[in-house]
Design an enzyme around this catalytic site. Structure first.
Site, PDB file in Angstrom:
ATOM      1  N   HIS A  56       0.380  -3.493  -7.130  1.00 43.06           N
ATOM      2  CA  HIS A  56       1.157  -4.453  -7.924  1.00 43.06           C
ATOM      3  C   HIS A  56       0.263  -5.609  -8.335  1.00 43.06           C
ATOM      4  CE1 HIS A  56       1.478  -5.933  -3.811  1.00 43.06           C
ATOM      5  NE2 HIS A  56       1.936  -7.103  -4.248  1.00 43.06           N
ATOM      6  N   HIS A  58       0.065  -8.926  -7.687  1.00 40.38           N
ATOM      7  CA  HIS A  58      -0.275 -10.144  -6.938  1.00 40.38           C
ATOM      8  C   HIS A  58      -1.779 -10.257  -6.700  1.00 40.38           C
ATOM      9  CE1 HIS A  58       4.095 -10.499  -5.261  1.00 40.38           C
ATOM     10  NE2 HIS A  58       3.964 -11.019  -6.471  1.00 40.38           N
ATOM     11  N   ASP A  60      -3.603 -11.166  -4.260  1.00 42.11           N
ATOM     12  CA  ASP A  60      -4.252 -10.642  -3.049  1.00 42.11           C
ATOM     13  C   ASP A  60      -4.406  -9.113  -3.100  1.00 42.11           C
ATOM     14  OD1 ASP A  60      -1.354 -10.708  -2.729  1.00 42.11           O
ATOM     15  OD2 ASP A  60      -1.686 -10.017  -0.676  1.00 42.11           O
ATOM     16  N   HIS A  61      -3.975  -8.504  -4.207  1.00 45.07           N
ATOM     17  CA  HIS A  61      -4.168  -7.064  -4.403  1.00 45.07           C
ATOM     18  C   HIS A  61      -5.107  -6.776  -5.579  1.00 45.07           C
ATOM     19  CE1 HIS A  61      -1.069  -5.942  -1.427  1.00 45.07           C
ATOM     20  NE2 HIS A  61      -0.774  -7.208  -1.647  1.00 45.07           N
ATOM     21  N   HIS A 115       9.668  -5.561  -4.275  1.00 44.56           N
ATOM     22  CA  HIS A 115       8.745  -6.661  -3.950  1.00 44.56           C
ATOM     23  C   HIS A 115       8.321  -7.351  -5.244  1.00 44.56           C
ATOM     24  CE1 HIS A 115       5.515  -8.936  -2.132  1.00 44.56           C
ATOM     25  NE2 HIS A 115       4.650  -8.358  -2.934  1.00 44.56           N
ATOM     26  N   ASP A 135       3.038  -3.636  -0.855  1.00 43.26           N
ATOM     27  CA  ASP A 135       3.887  -4.637  -0.208  1.00 43.26           C
ATOM     28  C   ASP A 135       5.362  -4.232  -0.261  1.00 43.26           C
ATOM     29  OD1 ASP A 135       1.570  -6.024   0.197  1.00 43.26           O
ATOM     30  OD2 ASP A 135       2.111  -7.762  -1.033  1.00 43.26           O
ATOM     31  N   HIS A 175      -0.654  -4.780   4.150  1.00 47.32           N
ATOM     32  CA  HIS A 175      -0.951  -5.871   5.090  1.00 47.32           C
ATOM     33  C   HIS A 175      -0.699  -5.402   6.513  1.00 47.32           C
ATOM     34  CE1 HIS A 175      -0.973  -9.252   2.082  1.00 47.32           C
ATOM     35  NE2 HIS A 175      -0.222  -8.396   1.419  1.00 47.32           N
TER      36      HIS A 175
HETATM   37 ZN   LIG Z   1       0.198  -8.668  -0.569  1.00 48.53          ZN
HETATM   38 ZN   LIG Z   2       2.590  -8.796  -3.061  1.00 45.38          ZN
END
Ligand SMILES: [Zn+2]
Ligand SMILES: [Zn+2]
Length: 263
Positions: A56, A58, A60-61, A115, A135, A175
């Site tokens: 996705h 975000h 952090d990905h 998410h 996520d 995560h």
């Molecule tokens: Zn994440």
């Molecule tokens: Zn996320």
């Protein structure tokens, strides 16, 4: 199919993945935030990263895409509706698209909103099936819906897609939240012996060598799959008396998600 789980050790506790074809050495990097660790792992194993998949949009990905692409020229794959939010995405995909890695690996894209509304889970259909769940599904937990998602959609994704997978499916989340999530499960269902035992065994685990659960495990230890548990419902009634004695599965899921937001 060879799966290498890479622990980033960052504050967000991200897991990155390399999925390699043992015949050709081609590899797909899933959410390679720590691109240097991913590149180093590929080099150690003699693999070439030819594709990146972002589950996705975000940061952090997607934050490692640039570094991986600069080093390897890999193509970036993500949900077709994430194109405006993922710079330099090459291939937009939806439900049913099959990502091929080398000669021997095929991964099916599941369209799994909740998410965020443009989230892909990758399902390998091998003797040992695996789900790269981003996520959406965590070990013993479910993704939050704060940043572009909807709890109703997350419920549908769990009920209509995840809960129907082969129980032996191995779960590879985005995560490491195992311990926190097991504690939430036990807060909601104090008599859950499987969750208690897993928490005792893995409380001090090194995430660089993390437990990999199966969907069968998740059905026992993940409160978001335990919507008809009498003790989950009884405990929920303490916070939400108006749900009555026989709340439907959607109500239980949504109330659990709401409690988890502030837990
Ligand atoms: Zn994440
Ligand atoms: Zn996320």
């Amino acid at each position: 199919m060879i799966v290498k789980q890479i622990w980033t050790g960052n504050a967000y506790r991200n897991f990155n993945y390399l999925i390699a074809c043992p015949e050709t050495g081609d590899a797909l990097a899933v959410d390679p935030l720590d691109y240097e660790k991913c590149l180093a792992a590929a080099e150690r194993n003699g693999w070439s990263i030819t594709q990146v998949l972002n589950t996705h949009e975000h940061g952090d990905h997607t934050g490692g895409n640039k570094g991986i692409v600069a080093a390897t020229g890999a193509k970036v794959i993500a949900h077709e509706n994430a194109a405006s939010r993922i710079p330099n995405m090459d291939i937009g995909v939806g439900a049913g698209y099959v990502v091929k890695v080398g000669r021997s690996v095929e991964l099916e894209c599941l369209d799994t909103p909740g998410h965020t509304m443009s989230h892909i889970c990758l399902l390998s259909r091998t003797d040992e099936p695996g789900l790269f769940s981003g996520d959406t599904l965590f070990n013993a937990g479910a993704g939050n819906c704060h940043n572009g998602g909807h709890p109703d959609e997350l419920y549908e994704t769990f009920q209509q897609q995840l809960d129907r997978l082969d129980p032996q499916t191995r779960i590879y989340p985005g995560h490491d939240y195992l311990i926190n999530n097991l504690e939430f499960t036990l807060d909601r269902e104090p008599d859950n012996a499987a969750a208690r035992s897993m928490l005792d065994t893995f409380r001090d685990q090194d995430p660089a060598h993390a437990l990999v659960t199966t969907l069968a495990d998740e059905r026992e230890i993940n409160t978001f799959f335990r919507l008809d548990s009498a003790s989950v419902i009884a405990r929920l009634q303490e916070d939400f008396p108006d749900i009555g004695d026989q709340p439907d599965a959607r109500t239980v899921f949504l109330k659990l998600r709401e409690l988890r937001n502030s837990w």
